[in-house]
Scaffold this motif. Sequence first.
Motif, PDB file in Angstrom:
ATOM      1  N   ASP A 247     -11.041   4.068  -4.858  1.00 52.37           N
ATOM      2  CA  ASP A 247      -9.756   4.149  -4.166  1.00 52.37           C
ATOM      3  C   ASP A 247      -9.106   2.774  -4.071  1.00 52.37           C
ATOM      4  N   LEU A 248      -9.926   1.750  -3.860  1.00 47.95           N
ATOM      5  CA  LEU A 248      -9.411   0.376  -3.812  1.00 47.95           C
ATOM      6  C   LEU A 248      -8.809  -0.026  -5.157  1.00 47.95           C
ATOM      7  N   LEU A 249      -9.509   0.287  -6.239  1.00 50.10           N
ATOM      8  CA  LEU A 249      -9.041  -0.119  -7.563  1.00 50.10           C
ATOM      9  C   LEU A 249      -7.713   0.542  -7.921  1.00 50.10           C
ATOM     10  N   VAL A 250      -7.622   1.859  -7.709  1.00 51.69           N
ATOM     11  CA  VAL A 250      -6.398   2.553  -8.111  1.00 51.69           C
ATOM     12  C   VAL A 250      -5.212   2.120  -7.253  1.00 51.69           C
ATOM     13  N   THR A 251      -5.463   1.844  -5.973  1.00 49.64           N
ATOM     14  CA  THR A 251      -4.373   1.422  -5.091  1.00 49.64           C
ATOM     15  C   THR A 251      -3.971  -0.016  -5.380  1.00 49.64           C
ATOM     16  N   GLY A 252      -4.930  -0.823  -5.793  1.00 46.74           N
ATOM     17  CA  GLY A 252      -4.641  -2.223  -6.083  1.00 46.74           C
ATOM     18  C   GLY A 252      -3.967  -2.452  -7.423  1.00 46.74           C
ATOM     19  N   TYR A 253      -4.159  -1.519  -8.376  1.00 42.98           N
ATOM     20  CA  TYR A 253      -3.669  -1.755  -9.728  1.00 42.98           C
ATOM     21  C   TYR A 253      -2.583  -0.797 -10.204  1.00 42.98           C
ATOM     22  N   SER A 254      -2.506   0.398  -9.645  1.00 46.04           N
ATOM     23  CA  SER A 254      -1.660   1.445 -10.234  1.00 46.04           C
ATOM     24  C   SER A 254      -0.171   1.229 -10.004  1.00 46.04           C
ATOM     25  N   LYS A 255       0.621   1.652 -10.985  1.00 44.46           N
ATOM     26  CA  LYS A 255       2.082   1.612 -10.857  1.00 44.46           C
ATOM     27  C   LYS A 255       2.575   2.612  -9.809  1.00 44.46           C
ATOM     28  N   PHE A 256       1.745   3.599  -9.452  1.00 44.98           N
ATOM     29  CA  PHE A 256       2.124   4.585  -8.444  1.00 44.98           C
ATOM     30  C   PHE A 256       1.882   4.086  -7.020  1.00 44.98           C
ATOM     31  N   SER A 257       1.216   2.947  -6.887  1.00 43.54           N
ATOM     32  CA  SER A 257       0.826   2.460  -5.563  1.00 43.54           C
ATOM     33  C   SER A 257       2.025   1.866  -4.823  1.00 43.54           C
ATOM     34  N   ARG A 258       2.444   2.538  -3.764  1.00 43.75           N
ATOM     35  CA  ARG A 258       3.585   2.012  -3.004  1.00 43.75           C
ATOM     36  C   ARG A 258       3.204   0.746  -2.244  1.00 43.75           C
ATOM     37  N   ASN A 259       1.901   0.614  -1.876  1.00 45.14           N
ATOM     38  CA  ASN A 259       1.466  -0.594  -1.174  1.00 45.14           C
ATOM     39  C   ASN A 259       1.493  -1.811  -2.098  1.00 45.14           C
ATOM     40  N   ARG A 260       1.048  -1.625  -3.331  1.00 47.68           N
ATOM     41  CA  ARG A 260       1.137  -2.728  -4.304  1.00 47.68           C
ATOM     42  C   ARG A 260       2.604  -3.070  -4.578  1.00 47.68           C
ATOM     43  N   THR A 261       3.441  -2.040  -4.722  1.00 50.76           N
ATOM     44  CA  THR A 261       4.871  -2.262  -4.961  1.00 50.76           C
ATOM     45  C   THR A 261       5.497  -3.049  -3.814  1.00 50.76           C
ATOM     46  N   PHE A 262       5.153  -2.642  -2.589  1.00 51.29           N
ATOM     47  CA  PHE A 262       5.656  -3.341  -1.403  1.00 51.29           C
ATOM     48  C   PHE A 262       5.218  -4.802  -1.424  1.00 51.29           C
ATOM     49  N   GLY A 263       3.946  -5.049  -1.717  1.00 53.31           N
ATOM     50  CA  GLY A 263       3.434  -6.415  -1.777  1.00 53.31           C
ATOM     51  C   GLY A 263       4.106  -7.245  -2.858  1.00 53.31           C
ATOM     52  N   TYR A 270      11.283 -10.991  -1.159  1.00 52.51           N
ATOM     53  CA  TYR A 270      11.937 -10.046  -0.256  1.00 52.51           C
ATOM     54  C   TYR A 270      11.414 -10.241   1.164  1.00 52.51           C
ATOM     55  N   SER A 271      12.279 -10.025   2.146  1.00 47.07           N
ATOM     56  CA  SER A 271      11.796  -9.939   3.524  1.00 47.07           C
ATOM     57  C   SER A 271      11.107  -8.594   3.707  1.00 47.07           C
ATOM     58  N   VAL A 272      10.300  -8.483   4.758  1.00 43.46           N
ATOM     59  CA  VAL A 272       9.629  -7.209   5.036  1.00 43.46           C
ATOM     60  C   VAL A 272      10.652  -6.093   5.191  1.00 43.46           C
ATOM     61  N   LYS A 273      11.688  -6.345   5.952  1.00 46.36           N
ATOM     62  CA  LYS A 273      12.692  -5.310   6.219  1.00 46.36           C
ATOM     63  C   LYS A 273      13.424  -4.891   4.954  1.00 46.36           C
ATOM     64  N   SER A 274      13.832  -5.845   4.137  1.00 47.30           N
ATOM     65  CA  SER A 274      14.559  -5.502   2.917  1.00 47.30           C
ATOM     66  C   SER A 274      13.667  -4.750   1.932  1.00 47.30           C
ATOM     67  N   ALA A 275      12.388  -5.106   1.869  1.00 44.46           N
ATOM     68  CA  ALA A 275      11.459  -4.385   0.998  1.00 44.46           C
ATOM     69  C   ALA A 275      11.287  -2.947   1.465  1.00 44.46           C
ATOM     70  N   GLN A 276      11.174  -2.750   2.777  1.00 41.12           N
ATOM     71  CA  GLN A 276      11.026  -1.400   3.317  1.00 41.12           C
ATOM     72  C   GLN A 276      12.265  -0.552   3.040  1.00 41.12           C
ATOM     73  N   ILE A 277      13.438  -1.144   3.192  1.00 41.88           N
ATOM     74  CA  ILE A 277      14.686  -0.404   2.956  1.00 41.88           C
ATOM     75  C   ILE A 277      14.804  -0.012   1.490  1.00 41.88           C
ATOM     76  N   GLU A 278      14.500  -0.929   0.595  1.00 42.38           N
ATOM     77  CA  GLU A 278      14.652  -0.640  -0.828  1.00 42.38           C
ATOM     78  C   GLU A 278      13.647   0.395  -1.312  1.00 42.38           C
ATOM     79  N   MET A 279      12.441   0.387  -0.751  1.00 42.01           N
ATOM     80  CA  MET A 279      11.416   1.344  -1.190  1.00 42.01           C
ATOM     81  C   MET A 279      11.740   2.768  -0.772  1.00 42.01           C
ATOM     82  N   GLU A 280      12.318   2.946   0.391  1.00 42.70           N
ATOM     83  CA  GLU A 280      12.661   4.267   0.941  1.00 42.70           C
ATOM     84  C   GLU A 280      11.429   5.142   1.182  1.00 42.70           C
ATOM     85  N   MET A 281      10.248   4.574   1.101  1.00 43.86           N
ATOM     86  CA  MET A 281       9.008   5.304   1.375  1.00 43.86           C
ATOM     87  C   MET A 281       8.111   4.393   2.212  1.00 43.86           C
ATOM     88  N   ILE A 282       7.222   5.000   2.963  1.00 38.71           N
ATOM     89  CA  ILE A 282       6.363   4.223   3.855  1.00 38.71           C
ATOM     90  C   ILE A 282       5.173   3.642   3.099  1.00 38.71           C
TER      91      ILE A 282
END
Length: 331
Positions: A247-263, A270-282
Motif C-alpha cells: 500500500d505504501l509503494l502504490v500510494t508513493g509512486y502511482s499517478k492515481f495517488s492524490r496524496n503524491r499529487t498533492f505533495g 503551491y501553498s497548501v490552500k491553493s493545492a487543495q483548491i486545484e485538486m478538488e479532492m481530499i
Amino acid sequence: MFDCGKIAIIGGGSWATAIAKIVIGHTHHIGWYMRRDDSIEEFKRIGHNPNYLTSVHFNTNEIFFSSDINRIVEAYDTLVFVVPSPYLKNHLKKLKTRLRDKFIVTAIKGLVSDDNIACSEYFHEVYDVPEENLACIGGPSHAEEVALERLSYLTIGCSDQEKAQAFADVLDSEFIKTKTSSDVIGIEYSSVLKNVYAIASGICSGLKYGDNFQAVLISNAVQEMSRFLTAINPIERSVYDSVYLGDLLVTGYSKFSRNRTFGTMIGKGYSVKSAQIEMEMIAEGFFGTKCMKEKNRHMHVNMPILDAVYNILYERISPQIEIKLLTDSFR
C-alpha cells in the motif's frame, strides 16, 4: 458460520463507489447512504455516480439509496464506512440507531480528527461496538484501478477470523484477491502513514529529486512505519506484506495517488490552500499528518519523515530546507 447479511455502503466518493461495485457483483443488492439527495437523483437517472468514477455503471434497481443514515443503519447488517476521516463524526452525529449489533467495516484511510485514534478504536470507545464486530479493509487498491477491474489484493482485518473471512468472501472475485489478518490497528495506522509518506514522495518529486533518492525515502519510510506499528500494537507482523509495504509503494509512486499529487504541488511551490483548491479532492494525508504528529507527541517514536511533512504543511517551513535536513539524516 458467520453471515454478513445485508450490506450497505456509507459514503459517496471514489473508494466507496469502487467497493460498491465489488460488493454488488456478489450480492446483487446493497444499501447506499449518500449525503446529498441531488446526487442520489442524478445517480438514479444516469446509472453511475455523477461525481466519482463516472465510467462505472450500476443497475440502480439493485441499490437502495438514502440520504438518511438512520434508515440505512436500521435496515442493514454490515455497514462499510467509506467517508473522508475529517467528516466521520458529522455523519455519526445524525445517528439515532445503535451500532453495537452491527458488523462495522472501515475503509477509511485516516484517523478520527481531534481524537487522533483509528476509526475502529473510535467505534469501540464511543459507540460500544465489540472488537469482534469491527473490521477494516487494507492493501494497495486505487479506486480507479478497481473500477477498471485490474487485479488487486485486499486484506480484511478483524479480531474474529471467521467474520474476516466471511467479508473477504464477499469481495473475492476474478479481479479481487483477498486474505485476512487480525492486525486491525496495524492496518489502519499503516494506511494513514502511507498517505503521509506519499506526500513526502510527491514533495521530493516536485523539488526534482530523482528516482534514486525516492528509493531511499521509501526505504526509510518502511522503517519508520515499522517502528510506529511496533509501538502502537506490538504483535508479530511482517511490514513487508502487501497490506503495509504494498500500500505504501502504490500510494508513493502511482499517478492515481492524490496524496503524491498533492505533495508534488507543494514541492513545486503551491501553498497548501491553493493545492487543495486545484485538486478538488481530499488528500487524506494532509489531515493524517496532523493527527499522527499529535499522536506521536505522546508516543515519542523516532519519525523524521512525519516531522518533515508536518513542518512543511503546518509550520510553513520551506520544502527545500526541510527536505535537505531530512536527506542529511538518511544513510
